[in-house]
Design an enzyme around this catalytic site. Structure first.
Site, PDB file in Angstrom:
ATOM      1  N   ASP A  36       0.812  -1.218   0.000  1.00  9.67           N
ATOM      2  CA  ASP A  36       0.000   0.000   0.000  1.00  9.67           C
ATOM      3  C   ASP A  36       0.851   1.277   0.000  1.00  9.67           C
ATOM      4  OD1 ASP A  36       0.963  -0.331   2.500  1.00  9.67           O
ATOM      5  OD2 ASP A  36      -0.947  -0.079   3.543  1.00  9.67           O
ATOM      6  N   HIS A 239      24.486   4.256 -17.968  1.00  8.34           N
ATOM      7  CA  HIS A 239      23.335   4.496 -17.090  1.00  8.34           C
ATOM      8  C   HIS A 239      23.564   3.891 -15.707  1.00  8.34           C
ATOM      9  CE1 HIS A 239      20.595   5.138 -20.843  1.00  8.34           C
ATOM     10  NE2 HIS A 239      21.280   6.216 -20.520  1.00  8.34           N
ATOM     11  N   ASP A 256      26.211  12.692 -13.054  1.00  6.60           N
ATOM     12  CA  ASP A 256      25.185  13.198 -13.973  1.00  6.60           C
ATOM     13  C   ASP A 256      23.923  13.345 -13.138  1.00  6.60           C
ATOM     14  OD1 ASP A 256      23.265  13.674 -15.909  1.00  6.60           O
ATOM     15  OD2 ASP A 256      23.999  12.129 -17.286  1.00  6.60           O
ATOM     16  N   ASP A 267      19.926  19.168 -16.251  1.00  4.55           N
ATOM     17  CA  ASP A 267      20.639  17.926 -16.602  1.00  4.55           C
ATOM     18  C   ASP A 267      22.116  18.275 -16.764  1.00  4.55           C
ATOM     19  OD1 ASP A 267      21.387  15.446 -17.528  1.00  4.55           O
ATOM     20  OD2 ASP A 267      20.314  15.594 -19.438  1.00  4.55           O
ATOM     21  N   HIS A 346      27.094   7.788 -27.777  1.00  2.00           N
ATOM     22  CA  HIS A 346      25.790   8.464 -27.718  1.00  2.00           C
ATOM     23  C   HIS A 346      25.842   9.789 -28.466  1.00  2.00           C
ATOM     24  CE1 HIS A 346      27.182  11.225 -24.503  1.00  2.00           C
ATOM     25  NE2 HIS A 346      27.703  10.176 -23.904  1.00  2.00           N
ATOM     26  N   HIS A 350      20.144  16.557 -26.366  1.00  2.19           N
ATOM     27  CA  HIS A 350      18.707  16.323 -26.541  1.00  2.19           C
ATOM     28  C   HIS A 350      17.981  17.574 -26.087  1.00  2.19           C
ATOM     29  CE1 HIS A 350      18.722  15.663 -22.153  1.00  2.19           C
ATOM     30  NE2 HIS A 350      19.782  14.905 -22.346  1.00  2.19           N
ATOM     31  N   HIS A 357      14.518  14.220 -21.243  1.00  7.24           N
ATOM     32  CA  HIS A 357      14.638  14.055 -22.696  1.00  7.24           C
ATOM     33  C   HIS A 357      13.335  14.610 -23.248  1.00  7.24           C
ATOM     34  CE1 HIS A 357      17.577  10.515 -21.850  1.00  7.24           C
ATOM     35  NE2 HIS A 357      18.145  11.691 -21.715  1.00  7.24           N
ATOM     36  N   GLU A 380      26.472  17.383 -24.393  1.00  3.66           N
ATOM     37  CA  GLU A 380      27.064  16.422 -23.464  1.00  3.66           C
ATOM     38  C   GLU A 380      27.991  15.392 -24.109  1.00  3.66           C
ATOM     39  OE1 GLU A 380      24.166  13.507 -21.942  1.00  3.66           O
ATOM     40  OE2 GLU A 380      22.605  14.756 -22.820  1.00  3.66           O
ATOM     41  N   TYR A 384      34.510   7.245 -23.087  1.00  6.26           N
ATOM     42  CA  TYR A 384      34.440   6.152 -22.109  1.00  6.26           C
ATOM     43  C   TYR A 384      35.382   5.045 -22.568  1.00  6.26           C
ATOM     44  CZ  TYR A 384      30.225   8.941 -21.880  1.00  6.26           C
ATOM     45  OH  TYR A 384      29.354  10.005 -21.854  1.00  6.26           O
ATOM     46  N   ARG A 401      32.350  12.631 -19.017  1.00  4.35           N
ATOM     47  CA  ARG A 401      31.288  13.326 -19.755  1.00  4.35           C
ATOM     48  C   ARG A 401      31.174  14.719 -19.151  1.00  4.35           C
ATOM     49  NH1 ARG A 401      27.685   9.854 -19.566  1.00  4.35           N
ATOM     50  NH2 ARG A 401      26.271  10.445 -17.893  1.00  4.35           N
ATOM     51  N   GLU A 403      28.429  17.889 -19.357  1.00 10.06           N
ATOM     52  CA  GLU A 403      27.092  18.199 -19.883  1.00 10.06           C
ATOM     53  C   GLU A 403      26.567  19.508 -19.323  1.00 10.06           C
ATOM     54  OE1 GLU A 403      24.046  15.334 -18.764  1.00 10.06           O
ATOM     55  OE2 GLU A 403      22.753  16.070 -20.384  1.00 10.06           O
TER      56      GLU A 403
END
Ligand code: GLY
Ligand code: MN
Ligand code: MN
Length: 434
Positions: A36, A239, A256, A267, A346, A350, A357, A380, A384, A401, A403
């Site tokens: 619940d 991710h 990130d 972001d 990548h 975006h 996104h 960004e 890697y 990275r 960004e």
């Protein structure tokens, strides 16, 4: 919350674009997490964009035409439930506060929808987004069709209401930009705090807690997406959200993370040394990604195509990868063969807005669309480097990275997240170990 007149204007704008027919836009469902306990409720972005109404169990119905009419269906007042769960506007107060023409109890939706759809040419709906809502919409349509022998016609067309809305949401208003600026500032401050707090021996989740602390401290209810706090090799998992490892001396930390404020996302990614000092190899990779980002941002201006920042970043990255011994051959050959994708897989950005996104087409008529003032996008680039044959060992497990969130202005662009330290010198100064 923005002035409720803004939402009314948006509804008018949508009705104008629809020309005729009826739009139905429900907010997000409440979801059970376990038994619940529920996940924290987050309204549907389209619904909120058009209503400003943040309660669950609500639906906007917009009847287009000569005299457009917007109707809210929402929960009734319920003093018993309000004791347990908090305030509910109820239809009457909601109609007034949010400038609707009509408001009704949500319990009347299925009864009223067939009447509202009778003799209308089209239903404008987010078909396919939620199977339960799809089934309900089909039920309303069938209920109208059942009236055909009484001279009633049912909508002949179902249109995707997201098509006009995506275009509206893509161009941000002054009010939206003000909120995004604040969301960016809070998120930049969170990154600064993380840089100050990271050190060998602390855990990724401790640094995640520092980010969340800064978000909540400034009124942001939640992160805009799951924060990535990735030390060392974890930075090469795009991710990574476990955020459970200990931070090691000599490793980089890729973060990130961005907050959501009043429904708008920031972001930001920064990558900095856990011990406060970039090693020469880390610095080489970092400077390459930073140069790629600068080249990408330099292309952003009205009239530039969506893909230009990506292409600019790729050129710098390809050259850098050749210089670092990650790729061999000419820049053109590396770009042509896509060999760079072993280390940069990548895209460079975006759209950004209510959704991280965000909505909006990237191509028009088969061509990358042109940037326009008041669009907001991320930039960004990254690199890697997983261990592998032929990959220089001193670069293994470095993941970087960088960004930022960028607003297209009348002439060029503005980096909304510029307050997050970014150059090697700025970062080493903030970590306090320079
Ligand atoms: N944090 C998700 C992204 O950077 O696109
Ligand atoms: Mn992003
Ligand atoms: Mn990001």
């Amino acid at each position: 919350m923005m002035d409720s007149q803004i939402y009314r204007k948006r509804r008018h704008q949508l009705a104008e674009q629809m020309q005729s027919g009826v739009a139905v836009i429900p907010t997000a469902p409440e979801r059970v997490r376990n038994r619940d306990s529920h996940y924290p409720f987050r309204f549907d972005s389209y619904f909120h964009y058009l209503s400003g109404f943040a309660e669950p169990e609500a639906v906007l119905v917009l009847v287009a035409g000569e005299a457009p009419k917007s109707i809210l269906f929402c929960r009734e007042k319920n003093l018993e439930r309000e004791i347990w769960d908090g305030f509910r506007h109820g239809p009457e107060a909601a109609r007034e506060a949010f400038c609707f023409d009509e408001a009704h109890s949500i319990t009347l939706l299925d009864e009223m929808m067939p009447k509202l759809l009778a003799d209308q040419p089209s239903l404008h709906f987010h078909l396919g987004a939620d199977s339960a809502w799809d089934a309900r919409a089909v039920g309303w349509l069938n209920a109208v069709r059942a009236e055909v022998r009484n001279g009633i016609t049912a909508p002949a067309a179902i249109r995707d209401v997201r098509v006009p809305l995506d275009e509206m949401r893509l161009i941000k208003s002054a009010g939206e930009i003000a909120v995004m600026r604040r969301s960016a500032e809070i998120s930049a401050a969170a990154h600064r705090r993380a840089m100050q707090q990271a050190r060998p021996g602390r855990y990724e989740f401790e640094i995640e807690a520092e980010l969340l602390h800064e978000f909540r401290l400034h009124g942001a209810p939640a992160p805009a997406y799951s924060s990535i706090v990735a030390g060392g090799a974890n930075a090469c998992v795009l991710h990574y959200v476990e955020n459970s490892a200990v931070l090691k001396d000599g490793d980089l930390l890729l973060i990130d993370a961005g907050c959501e404020l009043d429904g708008y996302a920031a972001d930001i990614t920064r990558t900095f040394p856990v011990n406060g000092r970039y090693s020469p190899a880390q610095r080489d990779v970092y400077e390459m990604v930073l140069a790629a980002q600068a080249a990408a941002i330099a292309t952003i201006m009205p009239g530039a195509s969506w893909d230009e920042p990506h292409q600019a970043a790729l050129k710098v990255l390809a050259q850098g990868m050749i210089d670092l011994g990650l790729c061999v051959g000419s820049v053109d050959a590396v770009l042509e063969s896509g060999d760079y994708k072993r280390f940069y897989m990548h895209k460079t950005g975006h759209w950004l807005g209510m959704d991280v996104h965000d909505v909006g087409d990237y191509k028009r008529g088969g061509e990358w669309r042109k940037l326009e003032p008041d669009m907001v996008m991320t930039v960004e680039p990254g690199c890697y480097i997983r261990p592998g044959e032929g990959v220089p060992a001193h670069l293994w497990n470095i993941g970087v990275r960088i960004e930022d969130d960028v607003l297209v202005t009348a002439i060029t662009c503005e980096v909304l997240t510029a307050a997050a330290p970014k150059t090697v010198d700025e970062i080493e100064a903030v970590t306090g170990k320079a």
